[in-house]
Design a protein around this motif. Sequence first.
Motif, short mmCIF file in Angstrom:
data_model
loop_
_atom_site.label_atom_id
_atom_site.label_comp_id
_atom_site.label_asym_id
_atom_site.label_seq_id
_atom_site.Cartn_x
_atom_site.Cartn_y
_atom_site.Cartn_z
N UNK A 70 0.84 -1.20 0.00
CA UNK A 70 0.00 0.00 0.00
C UNK A 70 0.87 1.25 0.00
N UNK A 71 0.29 2.35 -0.43
CA UNK A 71 0.99 3.63 -0.44
C UNK A 71 0.38 4.58 0.59
N UNK A 72 1.24 5.32 1.29
CA UNK A 72 0.79 6.29 2.29
C UNK A 72 1.24 7.69 1.89
N UNK A 73 0.38 8.65 2.17
CA UNK A 73 0.68 10.05 1.89
C UNK A 73 0.59 10.84 3.19
N UNK A 74 1.66 11.58 3.51
CA UNK A 74 1.69 12.42 4.70
C UNK A 74 1.62 13.88 4.28
N UNK A 75 0.44 14.49 4.30
CA UNK A 75 0.29 15.87 3.78
C UNK A 75 1.09 16.91 4.57
N UNK A 76 1.36 16.66 5.85
CA UNK A 76 2.10 17.66 6.63
C UNK A 76 3.57 17.74 6.23
N UNK A 77 4.03 16.79 5.42
CA UNK A 77 5.42 16.81 4.95
C UNK A 77 5.54 17.39 3.55
N UNK A 78 4.43 17.69 2.89
CA UNK A 78 4.45 18.03 1.47
C UNK A 78 4.61 19.52 1.24
N UNK A 79 5.69 19.88 0.53
CA UNK A 79 5.91 21.27 0.12
C UNK A 79 5.80 21.44 -1.39
N UNK A 80 5.63 20.33 -2.12
CA UNK A 80 5.52 20.39 -3.57
C UNK A 80 6.84 20.82 -4.20
N UNK A 81 6.93 20.83 -5.56
CA UNK A 81 5.90 20.36 -6.49
C UNK A 81 5.87 18.83 -6.64
N UNK A 82 6.88 18.15 -6.10
CA UNK A 82 6.87 16.69 -6.21
C UNK A 82 5.99 16.10 -5.11
N UNK A 83 5.36 14.98 -5.44
CA UNK A 83 4.51 14.26 -4.49
C UNK A 83 5.26 13.04 -3.98
N UNK A 84 5.41 12.96 -2.65
CA UNK A 84 6.14 11.84 -2.07
C UNK A 84 5.18 10.88 -1.37
N UNK A 85 5.29 9.60 -1.72
CA UNK A 85 4.47 8.55 -1.12
C UNK A 85 5.37 7.50 -0.50
N UNK A 86 4.88 6.85 0.55
CA UNK A 86 5.66 5.84 1.26
C UNK A 86 5.01 4.47 1.08
N UNK A 87 5.84 3.49 0.75
CA UNK A 87 5.34 2.14 0.52
C UNK A 87 5.30 1.36 1.83
N UNK A 88 4.15 0.76 2.13
CA UNK A 88 4.00 -0.14 3.27
C UNK A 88 3.82 -1.56 2.75
N UNK A 89 4.70 -2.45 3.15
CA UNK A 89 4.66 -3.84 2.70
C UNK A 89 4.32 -4.73 3.88
N UNK A 90 3.14 -5.33 3.83
CA UNK A 90 2.70 -6.28 4.85
C UNK A 90 2.82 -7.67 4.25
N UNK A 91 3.73 -8.48 4.80
CA UNK A 91 3.99 -9.81 4.24
C UNK A 91 2.96 -10.84 4.66
N UNK A 92 2.00 -10.44 5.49
CA UNK A 92 0.92 -11.35 5.92
C UNK A 92 1.47 -12.62 6.59
N UNK A 93 2.56 -12.43 7.36
CA UNK A 93 3.21 -13.52 8.09
C UNK A 93 3.74 -14.62 7.17
N UNK A 94 4.10 -14.21 5.97
CA UNK A 94 4.72 -15.16 5.05
C UNK A 94 6.11 -15.54 5.57
N UNK A 95 6.58 -16.69 5.16
CA UNK A 95 7.89 -17.16 5.60
C UNK A 95 8.99 -16.21 5.16
N UNK A 96 9.86 -15.83 6.08
CA UNK A 96 10.96 -14.95 5.74
C UNK A 96 12.03 -15.66 4.92
N UNK A 97 11.94 -16.97 4.84
CA UNK A 97 12.89 -17.73 4.04
C UNK A 97 12.30 -18.10 2.68
N UNK A 98 11.31 -17.34 2.24
CA UNK A 98 10.66 -17.62 0.96
C UNK A 98 11.70 -17.69 -0.15
#
Length: 308
Positions: free
Chosen positions: A202-230
Motif C-alpha cells: 500500500x501507499x501512504x501520503x503524509x500531507x504535513x510533509x508536502x511542500x511540492x511540487x513533487x509528491x512523495x508517497x511511502x510504501x507499506x509492505x505487509x507480508x501477511x506472516x509469510x515465511x521470511x525464508x521464501x
Amino acid sequence: MKKRGEYYITQFFYLNLQTLIFIGKMKQFKFLMVAFSLLMGVSLTSCLNSESDPNSYGGGMVKVQSYTGYTSFKGEGGITITPTLASISVLEANGLKISELSDKVVNIAYRWDPTQVDIPKDSKDIKGVELYSIESLDNPVEIVEEKGVSANDSLAHSNNAAIISVGYDASGMKYEPQFFYDDYTIVVPMNYYINNKKHFLSLMYYPNEDNGPELTLYLAHNSNKDSESANSTSWNLTANTGGYYGLGLFYKAYDLRSVISRYKRETGFFENPPVVKIVANVNQYSMKLDDSQTEEKTYTVTKKEADK
C-alpha cells in the motif's frame, strides 16, 4: 483464471507503444520468452487446444469504464474493448461486481470466434468479445495526518517487510513504474520475496510533509506472516508460470485522486504533480526490516511527455 491446458505469454501486436491488446489466432508453438512490460505491450494468451479450438484470444492491462449497466475497457493508445453483456453476466453470477471496479486498473482475458466476430488487427474499437477473466490490480492508498499518531495510520503499523525493488530489470528490459491511462493512476511493478501468502503493498501520503511540487508517497509492505525464508519472488511466480498466478502479484495499481486533491490543497498548486516519488525499504536478500542490509530508497515516476 482457471488453469486449463497450458498458458503462455506472448508479445502481441500493439498500437502506439502502450497498447495492451492482442489480436491473433493461437497456433502451435513451443516456448516464448516471458515479458510483462507496459512499455512493450504483452498479452496473456491461453492455448487450450491449438488444433481444434476455433477461438482467438486476447487480453491485457486496461481501465474499467462501467456506468448504468454499460461496461467497456480502456487501454492506452485509444483502445476500447467492449465485451458482450452475456459474458459479464456469467462472471457476475460467479461473484464479480463489475460496478465496484469502475475506474480501476484490471488485467483481462477475452476470446472470440473469428468466423462470427471480425476484428481487424489494427482495430482500436474491439466489440463482441467474450470476457472470461478479470483480475483487479487496484491497491490501497491512505492519507495519514501524522506518522505514528493518527488513528488512520494503520498501514504504517502493518509495514513489516522490505521489498527487493520497485521496478525490475530482466534480460536488458526495464519494467518501471509509470502513469497509466490518465494523470491520476500509476502502475507500479513490485518485486518482493513471497512464499504462499498474499502480500499487501500500500501507499501512504503524509500531507504535513508536502511542500511540492513533487509528491512523495511511502510504501507499506505487509507480508501477511509469510515465511521470511521464501525462495521465490513476485516476478518469478508471475513469469515462470506463464501468468497463471496473475499479473496482480507483480503489478500494483494505485488511484491517486484523493491524494492529489489533498496535495493541491496543501501546496496551493493547481496542476497535478509532475513527479511522484515512492519511498520504500529495500533489501535484495531478506524481507526483514531490521536487517543491516535494508535501506530506504526513493523511486521516481514522471509524467509521460504525451500527457504534459
